[in-house]
Design a protein around this motif. Structure first.
Motif, mmCIF file in Angstrom:
data_model
loop_
_atom_site.group_PDB
_atom_site.id
_atom_site.type_symbol
_atom_site.label_atom_id
_atom_site.label_comp_id
_atom_site.label_asym_id
_atom_site.label_seq_id
_atom_site.Cartn_x
_atom_site.Cartn_y
_atom_site.Cartn_z
ATOM 1 N N TYR A 36 -0.577 -16.177 -2.250
ATOM 2 C CA TYR A 36 0.340 -16.599 -1.198
ATOM 3 C C TYR A 36 1.691 -15.924 -1.426
ATOM 4 N N GLN A 38 5.915 -16.293 -0.433
ATOM 5 C CA GLN A 38 6.922 -17.223 0.087
ATOM 6 C C GLN A 38 8.271 -16.528 0.169
ATOM 7 N N SER A 41 13.611 -19.890 1.921
ATOM 8 C CA SER A 41 13.773 -20.904 2.975
ATOM 9 C C SER A 41 12.580 -20.977 3.928
ATOM 10 N N GLN A 42 11.422 -20.576 3.469
ATOM 11 C CA GLN A 42 10.206 -20.717 4.279
ATOM 12 C C GLN A 42 9.080 -21.291 3.426
ATOM 13 N N GLY A 43 8.037 -21.753 4.103
ATOM 14 C CA GLY A 43 6.868 -22.208 3.375
ATOM 15 C C GLY A 43 6.001 -21.028 2.964
ATOM 16 N N PRO A 44 5.115 -21.213 1.971
ATOM 17 C CA PRO A 44 4.219 -20.130 1.560
ATOM 18 C C PRO A 44 3.306 -19.664 2.696
#
Lengths: 112, 114
Positions: A36, A38, A41-44
């Motif tokens: 993943y 990331q 300031s974002q999700g994976p």
């Protein structure tokens, strides 16, 4: 669950190929290797998953040797926008439940 | 394109307040998850839900509860917020309960408890 070990951080320059290696010595027969990404300031976000040999998609390639005790995520010709944290996970196929375990990941910094 | 949205990007609350974090997915996914992310600790699973009104505890459920009244919505509740619950909260969903299935994450809610 197999524990994974990956470098804490890596630096690269734009246009270079980046290889991030993950060690998973205790991987089980039905485990898959998943990466993943990331951004700050974002999700994976899912990048790639494989079981053995080589998997390639539009974002990356994943190389897995025959013993499957390690894997290498390869990012071709990185750009500044590839600066992110990259997580290597080992996940069991065919099992249900809360089995995703994210470690600290590898911080990739791409410089101009 | 798949989408998971969270009600707030930033939230500031006081100790003892009841806090609701909302998550909505538009992919008709069966499974939804709540994680918290702290520096050096990676993501830790708080709760997950595999169906409406069904929930399972994750690794760190203490101090939290969840609600899933509709398939697309999964709420995380802090009954009485404490300063050690200051964190980034991430919601995710996946189509099936298989661990190897892709999880789609929302943008996260950064919660500060004063």
């Amino acid at each position: 669950l197999a524990k994974t070990t990956q470098p804490i951080s890596m630096d690269s320059y734009e246009g270079q190929e980046v290889n991030i290696t993950c060690s998973h010595n205790n991987i089980a027969t039905n485990d898959y290797i998943t990466w993943y990404q990331q951004f700050p300031s974002q999700g994976p976000r899912f990048i790639i998953q494989g079981y053995k040999t080589k998997v390639t998609n539009e974002v990356a390639s994943l190389f897995i040797p025959a013993d499957r005790k390690s894997s290498t995520l390869s990012l071709p010709r990185v750009s500044l926008s590839d600066t992110a944290v990259y997580y290597c996970l080992v996940v069991p196929r065919g099992e249900y439940g809360n089995k995703l375990v994210f470690g600290a990941g590898t911080i990739l910094r791409v410089k101009s | 394109d798949v989408k998971v949205t969270q009600s707030s990007r930033y939230l500031v609350k006081r100790t003892g307040e009841k806090v609701f974090l909302e998550c909505v997915q538009d992919m008709d996914h069966e499974n939804m998850f709540w994680y918290r992310q702290d520096p050096g600790l990676g993501l830790r699973l708080i709760y997950f839900s595999y169906d409406v009104k069904m929930k399972e505890k994750g690794d760190i459920p203490e101090g939290y509860s969840v609600s899933r009244e509709k398939k697309e919505r999964f709420s995380l509740i802090l009954e009485s917020a404490s300063t050690n619950q200051t964190s980034m909260y991430l919601c995710a969903s996946s189509s099936s309960g298989q661990a190897a299935d892709t999880q789609y994450f929302g943008p996260g809610t950064r919660l500060t408890v004063l």
